[in-house]
Design a protein around this motif. Sequence first.
Motif, PDB file in Angstrom:
ATOM      1  N   ASN A 178      41.247  42.423  44.006  1.00  0.00           N
ATOM      2  CA  ASN A 178      41.822  41.669  45.097  1.00  0.00           C
ATOM      3  C   ASN A 178      40.979  40.846  46.114  1.00  0.00           C
ATOM      4  O   ASN A 178      41.525  40.868  47.229  1.00  0.00           O
ATOM      5  N   ARG A 179      40.190  40.494  45.775  1.00  0.00           N
ATOM      6  CA  ARG A 179      39.013  39.859  46.576  1.00  0.00           C
ATOM      7  C   ARG A 179      38.821  38.256  45.763  1.00  0.00           C
ATOM      8  O   ARG A 179      37.526  38.290  45.249  1.00  0.00           O
ATOM      9  N   PRO A 180      39.826  37.473  45.280  1.00  0.00           N
ATOM     10  CA  PRO A 180      39.435  36.305  44.543  1.00  0.00           C
ATOM     11  C   PRO A 180      38.219  35.503  45.048  1.00  0.00           C
ATOM     12  O   PRO A 180      37.445  34.834  44.217  1.00  0.00           O
ATOM     13  N   GLN A 181      38.246  35.172  46.416  1.00  0.00           N
ATOM     14  CA  GLN A 181      37.134  34.237  46.921  1.00  0.00           C
ATOM     15  C   GLN A 181      35.727  34.808  46.621  1.00  0.00           C
ATOM     16  O   GLN A 181      34.945  34.041  46.318  1.00  0.00           O
ATOM     17  N   LEU A 182      35.744  36.001  47.063  1.00  0.00           N
ATOM     18  CA  LEU A 182      34.135  36.834  46.728  1.00  0.00           C
ATOM     19  C   LEU A 182      34.092  36.649  45.395  1.00  0.00           C
ATOM     20  O   LEU A 182      32.682  36.654  45.124  1.00  0.00           O
ATOM     21  N   LEU A 183      34.952  37.089  44.341  1.00  0.00           N
ATOM     22  CA  LEU A 183      34.749  37.073  43.058  1.00  0.00           C
ATOM     23  C   LEU A 183      34.154  35.745  42.576  1.00  0.00           C
ATOM     24  O   LEU A 183      33.026  35.441  41.712  1.00  0.00           O
TER      25      LEU A 183
ATOM     26  N   ALA B 297      30.587  35.403  43.711  1.00  0.00           N
ATOM     27  CA  ALA B 297      29.603  36.393  43.001  1.00  0.00           C
ATOM     28  C   ALA B 297      29.309  35.738  41.411  1.00  0.00           C
ATOM     29  O   ALA B 297      28.371  35.753  40.967  1.00  0.00           O
ATOM     30  N   LEU B 298      30.262  35.108  40.998  1.00  0.00           N
ATOM     31  CA  LEU B 298      30.260  34.250  39.719  1.00  0.00           C
ATOM     32  C   LEU B 298      29.328  33.211  39.869  1.00  0.00           C
ATOM     33  O   LEU B 298      28.483  33.037  38.799  1.00  0.00           O
ATOM     34  N   ALA B 299      29.532  32.385  40.843  1.00  0.00           N
ATOM     35  CA  ALA B 299      28.369  31.344  40.832  1.00  0.00           C
ATOM     36  C   ALA B 299      26.993  31.807  41.042  1.00  0.00           C
ATOM     37  O   ALA B 299      26.279  31.116  40.515  1.00  0.00           O
ATOM     38  N   ALA B 300      26.874  32.909  41.841  1.00  0.00           N
ATOM     39  CA  ALA B 300      25.546  33.476  42.026  1.00  0.00           C
ATOM     40  C   ALA B 300      24.913  33.802  40.732  1.00  0.00           C
ATOM     41  O   ALA B 300      23.878  33.634  40.114  1.00  0.00           O
ATOM     42  N   LEU B 301      25.661  34.356  39.731  1.00  0.00           N
ATOM     43  CA  LEU B 301      25.480  34.833  38.295  1.00  0.00           C
ATOM     44  C   LEU B 301      25.149  33.520  37.544  1.00  0.00           C
ATOM     45  O   LEU B 301      24.014  33.727  36.949  1.00  0.00           O
ATOM     46  N   ARG B 302      25.899  32.665  37.697  1.00  0.00           N
ATOM     47  CA  ARG B 302      25.658  31.362  37.031  1.00  0.00           C
ATOM     48  C   ARG B 302      24.171  30.537  37.464  1.00  0.00           C
ATOM     49  O   ARG B 302      23.730  29.952  36.616  1.00  0.00           O
ATOM     50  N   ALA B 303      24.016  31.015  38.671  1.00  0.00           N
ATOM     51  CA  ALA B 303      22.603  30.522  39.000  1.00  0.00           C
ATOM     52  C   ALA B 303      21.395  31.020  38.763  1.00  0.00           C
ATOM     53  O   ALA B 303      20.335  30.652  39.327  1.00  0.00           O
TER      54      ALA B 303
ATOM     55  N   ILE C 226      29.092  37.614  30.647  1.00  0.00           N
ATOM     56  CA  ILE C 226      29.539  37.875  31.979  1.00  0.00           C
ATOM     57  C   ILE C 226      30.920  38.722  31.643  1.00  0.00           C
ATOM     58  O   ILE C 226      31.544  37.830  31.412  1.00  0.00           O
ATOM     59  N   TYR C 227      31.015  39.897  32.018  1.00  0.00           N
ATOM     60  CA  TYR C 227      32.241  40.646  31.848  1.00  0.00           C
ATOM     61  C   TYR C 227      32.979  40.705  33.231  1.00  0.00           C
ATOM     62  O   TYR C 227      32.589  41.629  34.041  1.00  0.00           O
ATOM     63  N   VAL C 228      34.119  40.299  33.505  1.00  0.00           N
ATOM     64  CA  VAL C 228      34.622  40.294  34.972  1.00  0.00           C
ATOM     65  C   VAL C 228      35.718  41.598  34.712  1.00  0.00           C
ATOM     66  O   VAL C 228      36.718  41.243  33.990  1.00  0.00           O
ATOM     67  N   VAL C 229      35.620  42.480  35.169  1.00  0.00           N
ATOM     68  CA  VAL C 229      36.496  43.600  35.101  1.00  0.00           C
ATOM     69  C   VAL C 229      37.482  43.474  36.388  1.00  0.00           C
ATOM     70  O   VAL C 229      37.032  43.760  37.671  1.00  0.00           O
ATOM     71  N   ASP C 230      38.822  43.179  35.764  1.00  0.00           N
ATOM     72  CA  ASP C 230      39.699  43.011  36.942  1.00  0.00           C
ATOM     73  C   ASP C 230      40.352  44.274  37.110  1.00  0.00           C
ATOM     74  O   ASP C 230      41.310  44.665  36.205  1.00  0.00           O
ATOM     75  N   ASN C 231      40.169  45.016  37.907  1.00  0.00           N
ATOM     76  CA  ASN C 231      40.724  46.410  38.541  1.00  0.00           C
ATOM     77  C   ASN C 231      42.048  46.206  39.220  1.00  0.00           C
ATOM     78  O   ASN C 231      42.027  46.673  40.369  1.00  0.00           O
ATOM     79  N   ALA C 232      42.967  46.063  38.283  1.00  0.00           N
ATOM     80  CA  ALA C 232      44.317  45.898  38.685  1.00  0.00           C
ATOM     81  C   ALA C 232      44.594  44.954  40.159  1.00  0.00           C
ATOM     82  O   ALA C 232      45.399  45.418  41.057  1.00  0.00           O
TER      83      ALA C 232
ATOM     84  N   ASP D 225      29.240  44.699  42.129  1.00  0.00           N
ATOM     85  CA  ASP D 225      30.472  44.487  42.898  1.00  0.00           C
ATOM     86  C   ASP D 225      30.915  42.951  43.062  1.00  0.00           C
ATOM     87  O   ASP D 225      30.058  42.266  42.810  1.00  0.00           O
ATOM     88  N   ASP D 226      32.051  42.544  43.365  1.00  0.00           N
ATOM     89  CA  ASP D 226      32.480  41.084  43.780  1.00  0.00           C
ATOM     90  C   ASP D 226      31.937  40.759  44.883  1.00  0.00           C
ATOM     91  O   ASP D 226      32.067  39.598  45.239  1.00  0.00           O
ATOM     92  N   ASP D 227      31.406  41.693  45.918  1.00  0.00           N
ATOM     93  CA  ASP D 227      30.786  41.384  47.090  1.00  0.00           C
ATOM     94  C   ASP D 227      29.255  41.483  47.100  1.00  0.00           C
ATOM     95  O   ASP D 227      28.526  40.994  48.091  1.00  0.00           O
ATOM     96  N   ALA D 228      28.631  41.387  45.824  1.00  0.00           N
ATOM     97  CA  ALA D 228      27.297  41.481  45.532  1.00  0.00           C
ATOM     98  C   ALA D 228      26.692  40.003  44.999  1.00  0.00           C
ATOM     99  O   ALA D 228      27.064  39.573  43.970  1.00  0.00           O
ATOM    100  N   MET D 229      26.086  39.150  46.028  1.00  0.00           N
ATOM    101  CA  MET D 229      25.304  37.997  45.748  1.00  0.00           C
ATOM    102  C   MET D 229      23.872  38.085  45.195  1.00  0.00           C
ATOM    103  O   MET D 229      23.169  38.287  46.061  1.00  0.00           O
ATOM    104  N   ALA D 230      23.655  37.934  44.052  1.00  0.00           N
ATOM    105  CA  ALA D 230      22.311  37.942  43.597  1.00  0.00           C
ATOM    106  C   ALA D 230      21.807  36.563  43.650  1.00  0.00           C
ATOM    107  O   ALA D 230      22.255  35.718  43.476  1.00  0.00           O
TER     108      ALA D 230
END
Length: 352
Positions: A11-16, A19-25, A33-39, A103-108
């Motif tokens: 339930n946090r699409p913007q943070l997701l 986080a994905l952009a940070a992984l891409r960089a 990358i496996y995005v687990v959409d937890n309901a 987590d989706d709020d973890a920016m690497a």
Amino acid sequence: MLVAAALVTHNRPQLLLQALAALRAQTRPLDAIYVVDNASEPPCAPAAIGAIGASGAAAASDPGRRHDVTLVRSDTNLGGAGGFALGMTRAFADGHDWIWLLDDDAMARPDALAQLLDTAAGADPAIGALCGTVHEFGDIALRHRRRYHLPTGIERPLPRAAYEGAPCRVDTASFVGFLVAASAIAEAGMPERDFFLGYDDTEYTLRLGRAGRPVWLVPGSVIEHLRGRRARLRAGPFGPKHYFTIRNRIAVARAYATLPVVPTVVTLLFGLALWAVSGGRLRRGAFSTLLHAIGDGIHGRLGPFPETLAQLQTRPVAPPQHSRSRAASATGPPQSTAGPPHGSADTGPGRA
């Protein structure tokens, strides 16, 4: 060597997307990358996730980068523990040598993965996992990497000086930027899904250590953890996330501490303190939740938040009988003050 990330979201699409952009960089590109959409409701949109992919500027400038993203959807909230177990299971089955948990709020930071892998290359082959420095609120979040006193089960944060030196061993670590070896997973298994939320990472790192697969801190690998201040336990209100913390902390201590009665008593006092500082005495059903957490932890009754407690916490609180008519005319029907059984989106993937 194949490296995948397992990114759990709820339930946090913007943070997701951040986080994905940070992984891409990452300077060392991920192989998957496996995005687990937890309901999540609504479910994560594959098109939105795929938009951060091969069409991006980084891909155009470096055709050698990999941009495989797999969306793994669970229609049932598995909690953080179940979400990570699901993502790890998929990445492990697909043959990856290392799996990076976030987590989706973890920016690497861009070199976070490279720092971990550089250390792994020169480390003992028996190493089970590596983790980096977690930043929260503009400072090092010391509670994410800890020492664990086995006789008593008491945890102490790694001292600040440890983040200024060379990589070193830790006893327990959160799953915020946790890189685990597939060979260690083959020996120790997956995180315990029945923990649902909280202390699943503590139990897992202790299990790795028990299997002879140590966990190391790499200070130069940095994760910016965008946790909101209201997600802190003391922020309250006392409810499901406190239940899981108390229950699972007792369960871990009884499984790993050599003198389990000591951490059990410590956790009882800790639970009472949490109940007090997070407004438990003002919240309907809070003391019942505390007692259930203690009993379930002692007896090893794990799993999601008990439905009976969820119903108790969402029961409306009616105004006093003598003022009911006046309150209804002024504000309408009485409203629940207890809040939902599962917390706001700010509390993290699958978190209550």
